[in-house]
Design a protein around this motif. Structure first.
Motif, mmCIF file in Angstrom:
data_model
loop_
_atom_site.group_PDB
_atom_site.id
_atom_site.type_symbol
_atom_site.label_atom_id
_atom_site.label_comp_id
_atom_site.label_asym_id
_atom_site.label_seq_id
_atom_site.Cartn_x
_atom_site.Cartn_y
_atom_site.Cartn_z
ATOM 1 N N PRO A 276 6.818 52.976 4.254
ATOM 2 C CA PRO A 276 6.245 53.538 3.184
ATOM 3 C C PRO A 276 6.274 52.336 2.034
ATOM 4 N N ASP A 277 7.392 51.541 2.002
ATOM 5 C CA ASP A 277 7.722 50.746 0.859
ATOM 6 C C ASP A 277 6.739 49.219 1.134
ATOM 7 N N ALA A 278 6.308 49.265 2.373
ATOM 8 C CA ALA A 278 5.357 48.008 2.354
ATOM 9 C C ALA A 278 3.660 48.373 2.090
ATOM 10 N N GLN A 279 3.667 49.569 2.068
ATOM 11 C CA GLN A 279 2.296 50.080 1.525
ATOM 12 C C GLN A 279 1.726 49.584 0.293
ATOM 13 N N ILE A 280 0.492 49.190 0.197
ATOM 14 C CA ILE A 280 0.035 48.501 -1.203
ATOM 15 C C ILE A 280 -0.834 49.711 -1.859
ATOM 16 N N GLU A 281 -0.526 49.973 -3.239
ATOM 17 C CA GLU A 281 -1.287 50.833 -4.014
ATOM 18 C C GLU A 281 -2.067 50.154 -4.796
ATOM 19 N N VAL A 282 -3.605 49.936 -4.817
ATOM 20 C CA VAL A 282 -4.302 49.130 -5.349
ATOM 21 C C VAL A 282 -4.703 50.031 -6.830
ATOM 22 N N ASP A 283 -4.490 49.169 -8.080
ATOM 23 C CA ASP A 283 -4.852 49.946 -9.155
ATOM 24 C C ASP A 283 -6.184 49.363 -9.739
ATOM 25 N N SER A 284 -6.544 48.110 -9.349
ATOM 26 C CA SER A 284 -7.965 47.580 -9.743
ATOM 27 C C SER A 284 -8.144 46.301 -8.894
ATOM 28 N N ILE A 285 -9.445 46.305 -8.802
ATOM 29 C CA ILE A 285 -9.940 44.948 -8.274
ATOM 30 C C ILE A 285 -11.024 44.419 -9.053
ATOM 31 N N GLU A 286 -10.894 43.325 -9.577
ATOM 32 C CA GLU A 286 -12.052 42.474 -10.273
ATOM 33 C C GLU A 286 -12.641 41.328 -9.484
ATOM 34 N N VAL A 287 -14.090 41.406 -9.638
ATOM 35 C CA VAL A 287 -14.549 40.265 -8.828
ATOM 36 C C VAL A 287 -15.245 39.116 -10.029
ATOM 37 N N HIS A 288 -14.515 37.926 -9.968
ATOM 38 C CA HIS A 288 -14.662 37.095 -10.856
ATOM 39 C C HIS A 288 -16.254 36.276 -10.425
ATOM 40 N N GLU A 289 -16.420 35.798 -9.569
ATOM 41 C CA GLU A 289 -17.789 35.223 -9.059
ATOM 42 C C GLU A 289 -17.781 34.963 -7.637
ATOM 43 N N CYS A 290 -19.072 35.170 -7.215
ATOM 44 C CA CYS A 290 -19.314 34.856 -5.893
ATOM 45 C C CYS A 290 -20.517 33.867 -5.803
ATOM 46 N N SER A 291 -20.168 32.739 -4.775
ATOM 47 C CA SER A 291 -20.931 31.570 -4.826
ATOM 48 C C SER A 291 -21.078 31.313 -3.053
ATOM 49 N N GLN A 292 -22.143 30.553 -2.824
ATOM 50 C CA GLN A 292 -22.463 30.462 -1.734
ATOM 51 C C GLN A 292 -21.475 29.363 -1.022
ATOM 52 N N SER A 293 -20.719 29.687 0.115
ATOM 53 C CA SER A 293 -19.920 28.728 0.725
ATOM 54 C C SER A 293 -20.387 27.547 0.901
ATOM 55 N N GLU A 294 -19.813 26.037 0.689
ATOM 56 C CA GLU A 294 -20.233 24.850 0.957
ATOM 57 C C GLU A 294 -20.066 24.426 2.231
ATOM 58 N N ASN A 295 -19.008 24.914 3.022
ATOM 59 C CA ASN A 295 -18.495 24.242 4.254
ATOM 60 C C ASN A 295 -18.894 25.100 5.198
ATOM 61 N N GLN A 296 -19.038 26.582 5.076
ATOM 62 C CA GLN A 296 -19.035 27.520 6.062
ATOM 63 C C GLN A 296 -20.318 28.546 5.572
ATOM 64 N N GLU B 173 -4.914 43.971 -8.518
ATOM 65 C CA GLU B 173 -3.719 44.399 -9.340
ATOM 66 C C GLU B 173 -3.208 45.534 -8.464
ATOM 67 N N GLY B 174 -1.904 45.531 -8.373
ATOM 68 C CA GLY B 174 -1.554 46.848 -7.304
ATOM 69 C C GLY B 174 0.232 46.805 -7.244
ATOM 70 N N SER B 175 0.524 47.621 -6.551
ATOM 71 C CA SER B 175 2.018 47.639 -6.490
ATOM 72 C C SER B 175 2.481 47.993 -4.872
ATOM 73 N N THR B 176 3.680 47.606 -4.692
ATOM 74 C CA THR B 176 4.337 47.901 -3.356
ATOM 75 C C THR B 176 5.799 48.502 -3.559
ATOM 76 N N GLY B 177 6.400 49.152 -2.885
ATOM 77 C CA GLY B 177 7.869 49.410 -2.946
ATOM 78 C C GLY B 177 8.901 48.243 -2.879
ATOM 79 N N VAL B 178 8.173 47.330 -2.343
ATOM 80 C CA VAL B 178 8.966 45.870 -1.999
ATOM 81 C C VAL B 178 8.937 45.202 -3.216
ATOM 82 N N THR B 179 7.906 44.721 -3.585
ATOM 83 C CA THR B 179 7.657 43.837 -4.779
ATOM 84 C C THR B 179 7.318 44.445 -5.913
#
Length: 130
Positions: free
Chosen positions: A71-91, A101-107
């Motif tokens: 349980p301490d390793a599980q991640i509770e996500v508070d928010s996800i912000e997308v800054h930008e998306c661009s076409q990959s140049e190499n793939q 942004e989030g939290s775990t019992g460990v960190t």
């Protein structure tokens, strides 16, 4: 809509326009309009912010299910912000810069910004590739 399907519809429409005896200016205007529609359909702009967030939330849920015995390793996500998306140049696909942004019992509480690669399937669905 896939390019092949769009091209097929375009050709059928052109055939019907010429068979219907329409005036030449209407035929030309229709062809020009459909040309631009066809060209824009081939230009994917990458995954939307909501698609990126949804796919990342699914990944965190999968991780938490795998870490259910710790349980301490599980991640509770508070928010996800997308800054930008661009076409990959190499793939293939798109690279999206996101901050989670989030939290775990460990960190404890924190945030991390990283680049995540997305590719689009033949059916038009996006998926994360790492």
């Amino acid at each position: 809509m896939k390019k092949d399907k769009l091209l097929q519809h375009f050709l059928v429409l052109i055939y019907n326009l010429f068979q219907g005896g329409r005036s030449m200016p209407k035929v030309i205007l229709s062809m020009i309009t459909l040309f631009f529609v066809f060209m824009l359909a081939g230009c994917s702009s990458g995954p939307s912010d909501s698609e990126v967030k949804s796919l990342l939330e699914e990944k965190y849920e999968e991780y938490n299910q795998q870490a259910s015995m710790m349980p301490d390793a599980q991640i509770e996500v508070d928010s996800i912000e997308v800054h930008e998306c661009s076409q990959s140049e190499n793939q293939t696909g798109y690279i999206c810069t996101v901050t989670v942004e989030g939290s775990t019992g460990v960190t404890g509480t924190g945030s991390e910004t990283s680049d995540v690669r997305f590719i689009e399937s033949d059916s038009g669905d996006w998926r994360i590739v790492n």
